[in-house]
Design an enzyme around this catalytic site. Sequence first.
Site, short mmCIF file in Angstrom:
data_model
loop_
_atom_site.label_atom_id
_atom_site.label_comp_id
_atom_site.label_asym_id
_atom_site.label_seq_id
_atom_site.Cartn_x
_atom_site.Cartn_y
_atom_site.Cartn_z
N ASN A 112 0.85 -1.35 -0.01
CA ASN A 112 -0.01 0.04 0.03
C ASN A 112 0.79 1.18 -0.06
OD1 ASN A 112 -1.49 -2.35 1.39
ND2 ASN A 112 -3.19 -0.96 1.09
N THR A 115 -2.34 7.88 0.68
CA THR A 115 -2.11 9.38 0.77
C THR A 115 -1.89 9.63 2.28
OG1 THR A 115 -3.42 9.76 -1.19
CG2 THR A 115 -3.05 11.68 0.30
N GLU A 186 -9.46 -2.89 -13.26
CA GLU A 186 -10.38 -3.79 -12.63
C GLU A 186 -11.65 -4.23 -13.55
OE1 GLU A 186 -10.81 -3.39 -8.58
OE2 GLU A 186 -8.95 -2.15 -8.38
N PHE A 247 -4.21 11.26 -16.90
CA PHE A 247 -5.00 11.41 -18.44
C PHE A 247 -6.24 10.76 -18.29
CE2 PHE A 247 -1.65 13.22 -21.72
CZ PHE A 247 -0.76 13.85 -20.93
N CYS A 297 -6.65 4.10 -7.60
CA CYS A 297 -5.54 4.96 -8.20
C CYS A 297 -5.68 6.31 -8.63
CB CYS A 297 -5.14 3.96 -9.44
SG CYS A 297 -4.37 2.70 -9.13
#
Length: 505
Positions: A112, A115, A186, A247, A297
């Site tokens: 992991n 943040t 996923e 992007f 992500c």
Amino acid sequence: MYNGSLRFCFLPFDLTTQDPLRISKMVKICCIGAGYVGGPTMAVIALKCPEIEVAVVDISVSRIAAWNSDTLPIYEPGLDEVVKKCRGKNLFFSTDVEKHVSEADIVFVSVNTPTKTQGLGAGKAADLTYWESAARMIADVSKSNKIVVEKSTVPVKTAEAIEKILNHNSKGIDFQILSNPEFLAEGTAIQDLFNPDRVLIGGRETPEGQKAIEALRDVYAHWVPVDRIICTNLWSAELSKLAANAFLAQRISSVNAMSALCEATGADVSQVSHAVGKDTRIGPKFLNASVGFGGSCFQKDILNLVYICECNGLPEVANYWKQVIKINDYQKTRFVNRIVSSMFNTVSGKKIAILGFAFKKDTGDTRETPAIDVCKGLLGDKALLSIYDPQVNEEQIQRDLAMKKFDWDHPVHLQPMSPTSIKQVNVVWDAYAATKDAHGVCILTEWDEFKTLDYQRIYDNMRKPAFVFDGRNVVDEAKLRAIGFIVYSIGKPLDQWLKDMPAMA
């Protein structure tokens, strides 16, 4: 010799002769971290490279037990078959982390990188605590030279920091650091691994670094065409992952921004997206308007990118990428406001059915799912929620709704214990049970089954007026209106009811 620019690897593969570590025995690979990236990636490597022994290790006893059971800890189409073909042959799942790391020739690190929630860079910077811990453990237990591969999404220059930790604790052992970011989606991860658009490998611009790149390249070359294996320097590989996710998220926020304008003008965002996507310079992918992006992500990587820009004296660039997240948050808030304003400006005491909780179809992953913010917004107005998702259980939903922001990205055993279940939330295992006696239905995940529900049956069993708020544009709004529903589909022309009760932004 590699000159620092992007290149493709076209060398003939022979792992035993190309390996910089001069390995003459059966090659062993170990992956630290048995999550959404480590588990599927290693399973496919084991399947495609039967002569390589692959071990996936994790300190979570329950997670490893699940990988060794008939019910895997994650849902991913095709994963079950791959694991069962290889498990016990050349694919192993274990909690004996140090043993397998010590024996491995190549060590992938897929831990992991949450943040940070406090201290320098809180709310933006990546917390590399688990990565540093893994690096120190690798240095402590290693008795032979190793290639250490970054598989987690990490900030640019992380490899340099990890390299320093390993080399200062090396005891004469040679460590080569590579960056090999994952580009899996996923729901299609196994197919992405079988047939990737590209495999990216970054390494040092030294003879030893280039040999390490070749060794890892040779593993992937068992099944990936060599022209899809891109070799770069370390920093380009690390930044490429952040850039790719930024992007993709940017495209979603762009079409979601257009969806708000479409509603205001009477345009149809699906028609606009189709017209725009026909431009070959743009293309049609990631142009579906929705309630917002989610997953582990996109937001985390953009926040990380923002922090890197700020640290490098690029505030204008940082502000540009911040807007991608701001639009995503705006879209979720706008959706909640539309629900509340449409239902006489209050949902207090009203049953709202939530269809879908995962951040996208064909996965049970709920990390950063838009459903969390939408549900919290409705709960804040005292709604009663009845939630159904075919792949997400009640425990996970309750944890997500009770957890603080960013806590989800820590290992489960380090996450806060779940408080008492939220009384206003009821989790059911049937869409018809969720919608029975409901005032409104919110579609928050684009599961295929939601397209074929018997909406006449649902309408007959709901309170009137009956509302459908389609956050994924999966229903035929004309058919539902013919049944009697008041329908809101993101970015579609509003019916008269919604025009009369405009949502406040």
